[in-house]
Design a protein around this motif. Structure first.
Motif, PDB file in Angstrom:
ATOM      1  N   PRO A   6      -4.670  13.062 -33.620  1.00 54.84           N
ATOM      2  CA  PRO A   6      -4.607  12.066 -32.561  1.00 54.84           C
ATOM      3  C   PRO A   6      -5.051  10.666 -32.981  1.00 54.84           C
ATOM      4  CG  PRO A   6      -6.314  13.686 -32.085  1.00 54.84           C
ATOM      5  CD  PRO A   6      -5.591  14.143 -33.321  1.00 54.84           C
ATOM      6  N   SER A   7      -5.728  10.524 -34.111  1.00 59.83           N
ATOM      7  CA  SER A   7      -6.142   9.188 -34.541  1.00 59.83           C
ATOM      8  C   SER A   7      -4.985   8.392 -35.122  1.00 59.83           C
ATOM      9  CB  SER A   7      -7.285   9.280 -35.557  1.00 59.83           C
ATOM     10  OG  SER A   7      -6.838   9.896 -36.746  1.00 59.83           O
ATOM     11  N   HIS A   8      -3.857   9.043 -35.386  1.00 59.62           N
ATOM     12  CA  HIS A   8      -2.690   8.366 -35.966  1.00 59.62           C
ATOM     13  C   HIS A   8      -1.453   8.507 -35.086  1.00 59.62           C
ATOM     14  CE1 HIS A   8      -5.303   9.005 -39.470  1.00 59.62           C
ATOM     15  NE2 HIS A   8      -4.833   7.838 -39.820  1.00 59.62           N
ATOM     16  N   THR A   9      -1.635   8.379 -33.804  1.00 54.68           N
ATOM     17  CA  THR A   9      -0.513   8.528 -32.882  1.00 54.68           C
ATOM     18  C   THR A   9      -0.494   7.392 -31.878  1.00 54.68           C
ATOM     19  OG1 THR A   9       0.659  10.125 -31.508  1.00 54.68           O
ATOM     20  CG2 THR A   9      -1.716   9.998 -31.217  1.00 54.68           C
ATOM     21  N   ASP A  10       0.552   7.303 -31.102  1.00 55.50           N
ATOM     22  CA  ASP A  10       0.689   6.272 -30.078  1.00 55.50           C
ATOM     23  C   ASP A  10       0.054   6.756 -28.779  1.00 55.50           C
ATOM     24  OD1 ASP A  10       2.164   4.580 -31.763  1.00 55.50           O
ATOM     25  OD2 ASP A  10       4.024   5.612 -31.259  1.00 55.50           O
ATOM     26  N   TRP A  11      -0.877   5.981 -28.267  1.00 54.92           N
ATOM     27  CA  TRP A  11      -1.565   6.307 -27.021  1.00 54.92           C
ATOM     28  C   TRP A  11      -0.923   5.541 -25.878  1.00 54.92           C
ATOM     29  CZ3 TRP A  11      -5.306   9.953 -26.709  1.00 54.92           C
ATOM     30  CH2 TRP A  11      -5.817  10.424 -27.910  1.00 54.92           C
ATOM     31  N   PHE A  12      -0.919   6.126 -24.683  1.00 54.78           N
ATOM     32  CA  PHE A  12      -0.360   5.444 -23.522  1.00 54.78           C
ATOM     33  C   PHE A  12      -1.218   5.711 -22.296  1.00 54.78           C
ATOM     34  CE2 PHE A  12       1.580   9.629 -23.744  1.00 54.78           C
ATOM     35  CZ  PHE A  12       1.536  10.075 -22.428  1.00 54.78           C
ATOM     36  N   LYS A  13      -1.167   4.789 -21.343  1.00 53.96           N
ATOM     37  CA  LYS A  13      -1.847   4.946 -20.058  1.00 53.96           C
ATOM     38  C   LYS A  13      -0.807   5.299 -19.012  1.00 53.96           C
ATOM     39  CE  LYS A  13      -5.502   1.575 -20.792  1.00 53.96           C
ATOM     40  NZ  LYS A  13      -6.132   0.359 -20.297  1.00 53.96           N
ATOM     41  N   VAL A  24      -7.767   6.829 -18.429  1.00 61.53           N
ATOM     42  CA  VAL A  24      -7.675   7.644 -19.626  1.00 61.53           C
ATOM     43  C   VAL A  24      -6.353   7.317 -20.298  1.00 61.53           C
ATOM     44  CG1 VAL A  24      -9.124   9.502 -18.753  1.00 61.53           C
ATOM     45  CG2 VAL A  24      -6.665   9.619 -18.434  1.00 61.53           C
ATOM     46  N   GLU A  25      -6.296   7.581 -21.572  1.00 61.14           N
ATOM     47  CA  GLU A  25      -5.067   7.424 -22.338  1.00 61.14           C
ATOM     48  C   GLU A  25      -4.669   8.797 -22.846  1.00 61.14           C
ATOM     49  OE1 GLU A  25      -5.547   2.992 -24.216  1.00 61.14           O
ATOM     50  OE2 GLU A  25      -6.476   4.631 -25.289  1.00 61.14           O
ATOM     51  N   ALA A  26      -3.387   9.000 -23.015  1.00 56.96           N
ATOM     52  CA  ALA A  26      -2.868  10.274 -23.508  1.00 56.96           C
ATOM     53  C   ALA A  26      -1.978  10.026 -24.713  1.00 56.96           C
ATOM     54  CB  ALA A  26      -2.090  10.991 -22.420  1.00 56.96           C
ATOM     55  N   ALA A  27      -1.857  11.046 -25.543  1.00 57.88           N
ATOM     56  CA  ALA A  27      -0.984  10.987 -26.717  1.00 57.88           C
ATOM     57  C   ALA A  27      -0.282  12.328 -26.861  1.00 57.88           C
ATOM     58  CB  ALA A  27      -1.782  10.685 -27.971  1.00 57.88           C
ATOM     59  N   VAL A  28       1.003  12.271 -27.136  1.00 54.19           N
ATOM     60  CA  VAL A  28       1.786  13.483 -27.370  1.00 54.19           C
ATOM     61  C   VAL A  28       1.581  13.903 -28.821  1.00 54.19           C
ATOM     62  CG1 VAL A  28       4.102  14.468 -27.385  1.00 54.19           C
ATOM     63  CG2 VAL A  28       3.471  12.775 -25.648  1.00 54.19           C
ATOM     64  N   LEU A  29       1.203  15.159 -29.023  1.00 55.33           N
ATOM     65  CA  LEU A  29       1.012  15.717 -30.357  1.00 55.33           C
ATOM     66  C   LEU A  29       2.053  16.801 -30.601  1.00 55.33           C
ATOM     67  CD1 LEU A  29      -2.866  16.173 -30.179  1.00 55.33           C
ATOM     68  CD2 LEU A  29      -1.601  14.231 -31.129  1.00 55.33           C
ATOM     69  N   LEU A  30       2.232  17.187 -31.827  1.00 60.38           N
ATOM     70  CA  LEU A  30       3.180  18.266 -32.144  1.00 60.38           C
ATOM     71  C   LEU A  30       2.797  19.571 -31.449  1.00 60.38           C
ATOM     72  CD1 LEU A  30       3.821  17.732 -35.940  1.00 60.38           C
ATOM     73  CD2 LEU A  30       5.428  17.369 -34.070  1.00 60.38           C
TER      74      LEU A  30
END
Length: 65
Positions: A6-13, A24-30
Motif C-alpha cells: 500500500p505504500s506504492h499505490t494510488d490513494w483516493f478519498k 479516510v483514504e482507500a487504495a485498491v490492492l491486488l
C-alpha cells in the motif's frame, strides 16, 4: 495502480468526503483494499482481503452496518 504494497499505490478519498477534515483514504490492492487516516498518512494502513472488503460493503448496502 494495483499493488500488494500500500505504500506504492494510488490513494483516493470518497466523493462523499467533500473536503472534510475527518476522512479516510482507500487504495485498491491486488489482494484487497487498504484504508488509512488522511490526516496522518505515515500511520500503517489497515489492510482487508477482497472477501473482507466485500462483506463490509454488503453490510453497508444491507443496512447491517
Amino acid at each position: 495502480m494495483r499493488l500488494t504494497d500500500p505504500s506504492h499505490t494510488d490513494w483516493f478519498k470518497s466523493t462523499y468526503s467533500t473536503g472534510a477534515e475527518n476522512c479516510v483514504e482507500a487504495a485498491v490492492l491486488l489482494d484487497g483494499m487498504a484504508v488509512r487516516d488522511s490526516k496522518d498518512t505515515s500511520l500503517t494502513p489497515l489492510r482487508y482481503t477482497t472477501s473482507q472488503w466485500a462483506a463490509f460493503c454488503d453490510g453497508i448496502v444491507s443496512g447491517a452496518l
